[in-house]
Design a protein around this motif. Sequence first.
Motif, PDB file in Angstrom:
ATOM      1  N   PHE A   6      36.312   3.879  14.887  1.00  0.00           N
ATOM      2  CA  PHE A   6      37.517   3.301  15.719  1.00  0.00           C
ATOM      3  C   PHE A   6      38.843   3.540  14.885  1.00  0.00           C
ATOM      4  O   PHE A   6      38.644   3.651  13.656  1.00  0.00           O
ATOM      5  CB  PHE A   6      37.278   2.040  16.192  1.00  0.00           C
ATOM      6  N   ASP A   7      39.668   3.554  15.581  1.00  0.00           N
ATOM      7  CA  ASP A   7      41.194   3.779  15.081  1.00  0.00           C
ATOM      8  C   ASP A   7      42.031   2.361  14.767  1.00  0.00           C
ATOM      9  O   ASP A   7      42.782   2.335  14.105  1.00  0.00           O
ATOM     10  CB  ASP A   7      41.928   4.749  16.002  1.00  0.00           C
ATOM     11  N   ILE A   8      41.419   1.452  15.797  1.00  0.00           N
ATOM     12  CA  ILE A   8      42.222   0.351  15.563  1.00  0.00           C
ATOM     13  C   ILE A   8      41.362  -0.946  15.574  1.00  0.00           C
ATOM     14  O   ILE A   8      40.355  -1.012  16.396  1.00  0.00           O
ATOM     15  CB  ILE A   8      43.398   0.376  16.871  1.00  0.00           C
ATOM     16  N   LEU A   9      41.562  -1.889  14.800  1.00  0.00           N
ATOM     17  CA  LEU A   9      40.770  -3.158  14.773  1.00  0.00           C
ATOM     18  C   LEU A   9      41.510  -4.208  15.256  1.00  0.00           C
ATOM     19  O   LEU A   9      42.592  -4.589  14.710  1.00  0.00           O
ATOM     20  CB  LEU A   9      40.453  -3.591  13.505  1.00  0.00           C
ATOM     21  N   LEU A  10      41.001  -4.797  16.504  1.00  0.00           N
ATOM     22  CA  LEU A  10      41.940  -6.001  16.805  1.00  0.00           C
ATOM     23  C   LEU A  10      41.148  -7.262  16.868  1.00  0.00           C
ATOM     24  O   LEU A  10      39.979  -7.470  17.485  1.00  0.00           O
ATOM     25  CB  LEU A  10      42.278  -5.886  18.378  1.00  0.00           C
ATOM     26  N   ASN A  11      41.501  -7.898  15.501  1.00  0.00           N
ATOM     27  CA  ASN A  11      40.739  -9.295  15.362  1.00  0.00           C
ATOM     28  C   ASN A  11      41.204 -10.371  16.053  1.00  0.00           C
ATOM     29  O   ASN A  11      42.055 -10.980  16.062  1.00  0.00           O
ATOM     30  CB  ASN A  11      41.099  -9.550  13.693  1.00  0.00           C
ATOM     31  N   ASN A  12      40.465 -10.456  17.210  1.00  0.00           N
ATOM     32  CA  ASN A  12      40.707 -11.461  18.261  1.00  0.00           C
ATOM     33  C   ASN A  12      39.715 -12.611  18.277  1.00  0.00           C
ATOM     34  O   ASN A  12      40.203 -13.709  18.895  1.00  0.00           O
ATOM     35  CB  ASN A  12      40.672 -10.785  19.530  1.00  0.00           C
ATOM     36  N   ALA A  13      38.730 -12.465  17.758  1.00  0.00           N
ATOM     37  CA  ALA A  13      37.685 -13.634  17.677  1.00  0.00           C
ATOM     38  C   ALA A  13      38.247 -15.065  16.993  1.00  0.00           C
ATOM     39  O   ALA A  13      38.871 -14.784  16.071  1.00  0.00           O
ATOM     40  CB  ALA A  13      36.286 -13.336  17.131  1.00  0.00           C
TER      41      ALA A  13
ATOM     42  N   GLY B 185      38.030 -14.711  27.587  1.00  0.00           N
ATOM     43  CA  GLY B 185      39.594 -14.975  27.283  1.00  0.00           C
ATOM     44  C   GLY B 185      40.340 -13.725  27.215  1.00  0.00           C
ATOM     45  O   GLY B 185      40.000 -12.595  28.035  1.00  0.00           O
ATOM     46  N   PHE B 186      41.286 -13.822  26.222  1.00  0.00           N
ATOM     47  CA  PHE B 186      42.153 -12.411  26.080  1.00  0.00           C
ATOM     48  C   PHE B 186      41.570 -11.412  25.691  1.00  0.00           C
ATOM     49  O   PHE B 186      41.784 -10.178  26.274  1.00  0.00           O
ATOM     50  CB  PHE B 186      43.320 -12.748  25.096  1.00  0.00           C
ATOM     51  N   GLY B 187      40.455 -11.479  24.920  1.00  0.00           N
ATOM     52  CA  GLY B 187      39.687 -10.409  24.448  1.00  0.00           C
ATOM     53  C   GLY B 187      39.071  -9.615  25.467  1.00  0.00           C
ATOM     54  O   GLY B 187      39.193  -8.213  25.497  1.00  0.00           O
ATOM     55  N   GLU B 188      38.225 -10.137  26.439  1.00  0.00           N
ATOM     56  CA  GLU B 188      37.746  -9.569  27.557  1.00  0.00           C
ATOM     57  C   GLU B 188      38.905  -8.683  28.617  1.00  0.00           C
ATOM     58  O   GLU B 188      38.513  -7.529  28.708  1.00  0.00           O
ATOM     59  CB  GLU B 188      36.792 -10.492  28.383  1.00  0.00           C
TER      60      GLU B 188
ATOM     61  N   ILE C 289      37.485  -4.568  19.800  1.00  0.00           N
ATOM     62  CA  ILE C 289      37.945  -5.835  19.874  1.00  0.00           C
ATOM     63  C   ILE C 289      36.812  -6.863  19.798  1.00  0.00           C
ATOM     64  O   ILE C 289      35.888  -6.740  20.117  1.00  0.00           O
ATOM     65  CB  ILE C 289      38.377  -5.881  21.455  1.00  0.00           C
ATOM     66  N   THR C 290      37.293  -7.652  18.507  1.00  0.00           N
ATOM     67  CA  THR C 290      36.216  -8.861  18.422  1.00  0.00           C
ATOM     68  C   THR C 290      36.597  -9.924  19.365  1.00  0.00           C
ATOM     69  O   THR C 290      37.752  -9.937  19.804  1.00  0.00           O
ATOM     70  CB  THR C 290      36.277  -9.348  17.061  1.00  0.00           C
ATOM     71  N   GLY C 291      35.530 -10.620  19.777  1.00  0.00           N
ATOM     72  CA  GLY C 291      35.718 -11.933  20.589  1.00  0.00           C
ATOM     73  C   GLY C 291      35.996 -11.345  21.847  1.00  0.00           C
ATOM     74  O   GLY C 291      37.068 -12.058  22.666  1.00  0.00           O
ATOM     75  N   ALA C 292      35.277 -10.394  22.466  1.00  0.00           N
ATOM     76  CA  ALA C 292      35.938  -9.553  23.548  1.00  0.00           C
ATOM     77  C   ALA C 292      34.741 -10.336  24.876  1.00  0.00           C
ATOM     78  O   ALA C 292      34.950  -9.853  26.025  1.00  0.00           O
ATOM     79  CB  ALA C 292      35.640  -8.286  23.784  1.00  0.00           C
TER      80      ALA C 292
ATOM     81  N   ALA D  52      33.991  -3.139  23.043  1.00  0.00           N
ATOM     82  CA  ALA D  52      34.149  -4.719  23.412  1.00  0.00           C
ATOM     83  C   ALA D  52      33.298  -5.330  22.815  1.00  0.00           C
ATOM     84  O   ALA D  52      31.762  -5.302  23.055  1.00  0.00           O
ATOM     85  CB  ALA D  52      34.441  -4.764  25.093  1.00  0.00           C
ATOM     86  N   ALA D  53      33.383  -6.214  21.693  1.00  0.00           N
ATOM     87  CA  ALA D  53      32.465  -6.663  20.961  1.00  0.00           C
ATOM     88  C   ALA D  53      32.340  -8.163  21.317  1.00  0.00           C
ATOM     89  O   ALA D  53      33.317  -9.015  21.053  1.00  0.00           O
ATOM     90  CB  ALA D  53      32.834  -6.643  19.410  1.00  0.00           C
ATOM     91  N   ALA D  54      31.292  -8.435  21.689  1.00  0.00           N
ATOM     92  CA  ALA D  54      31.202 -10.123  22.319  1.00  0.00           C
ATOM     93  C   ALA D  54      30.050 -10.667  21.158  1.00  0.00           C
ATOM     94  O   ALA D  54      29.318  -9.973  20.551  1.00  0.00           O
ATOM     95  CB  ALA D  54      30.552 -10.339  23.635  1.00  0.00           C
ATOM     96  N   GLN D  55      30.306 -12.254  20.976  1.00  0.00           N
ATOM     97  CA  GLN D  55      29.560 -12.942  20.028  1.00  0.00           C
ATOM     98  C   GLN D  55      28.048 -12.860  20.355  1.00  0.00           C
ATOM     99  O   GLN D  55      27.064 -12.891  19.474  1.00  0.00           O
ATOM    100  CB  GLN D  55      30.004 -14.151  19.858  1.00  0.00           C
ATOM    101  N   ASN D  56      27.686 -13.086  21.805  1.00  0.00           N
ATOM    102  CA  ASN D  56      26.298 -13.324  21.926  1.00  0.00           C
ATOM    103  C   ASN D  56      25.609 -12.552  22.934  1.00  0.00           C
ATOM    104  O   ASN D  56      26.552 -11.778  23.606  1.00  0.00           O
ATOM    105  CB  ASN D  56      25.915 -14.748  22.256  1.00  0.00           C
ATOM    106  N   TRP D  57      24.435 -12.510  23.242  1.00  0.00           N
ATOM    107  CA  TRP D  57      23.755 -11.512  24.201  1.00  0.00           C
ATOM    108  C   TRP D  57      24.345 -12.028  25.745  1.00  0.00           C
ATOM    109  O   TRP D  57      24.452 -11.293  26.491  1.00  0.00           O
ATOM    110  CB  TRP D  57      22.325 -11.489  24.153  1.00  0.00           C
TER     111      TRP D  57
END
Length: 268
Positions: free
Chosen positions: A75-82, A13-16, A7-10, A31-36
């Motif tokens: 991974f099996d699914i890419l959720l482009n959320n960012a 918001g919704f991503g998290e 999940i990008t943009g996690a 869960a991929a977040a943009q910054n540290w």
Amino acid sequence: MLKTILITGAGSGFGESVALDLGKIGHNVIAAAQNWPQVTQLREKVARLGLNTVRVEKLDLLDVYDVAHALRWDFDILLNNAGIGEGGPIAEIPLALVRHNFELNVFAPLQLTQQVVKQWIHAGKRAKVVFVSSVAGLFSPPGFSAYSATKHAIEAMAEAMRQEMQPFGIQVQTINPGAFLTGFNEAMAENAFRWLDDNVNFTKSDALREMYKGLLGKPEGRLDPSEMIARMVEIVPADGGKFRNVVPPFMEEYLKDHQAKMWDLRIE
């Protein structure tokens, strides 16, 4: 069947929320977040919840090294959320802001998706790409059209990609949230006032604020995010389902009616 989902943009918001809820029901989530700071905050939350199914990583889609690192994950699914949103009248919004909105909402996820599906195809992997679009991808409300244009682009890409990926066993679908009260829409509206200048622009601040109030101040502009989160948790890992998923249902009916009316719309 449990899935591994990026999940990008996690980081918010919704991503998290979706990342945590998918992890709670047993899916393996990256869960991929943009910054540290977002990564640290989310890792602490995951630890408090005891979720060993959720792994938090840094992924800035505009950072080539982050993207290269992400391509090593399985991974099996890419959720482009960012994504981000720039508000303001399209006749006056600075083009640099429009370009940046397209860069993050369209070009960056497309670049990641292209590389991911290429790896999946070479591995003979059956998988799925989910694009978080918006109801704004199916109509264009005033004051939000720069953002809406990026989501129209997502709709076009996803529609064609669904057919292109079918021979390879890769599914493609969209999720189209309505005006849920996550703070995203409100922040997008406020973004306009960092550049709008009543001494320069013919669109005046008071008029724009009233327009945003009319769009976002009504109950249908301040929906409970829990409905959207629950539906995303159902849609994302599913092996089948609708290509386009508009939530809430009343917005689907509104959009169908709006698009029908556009065929007969006249200028006077």
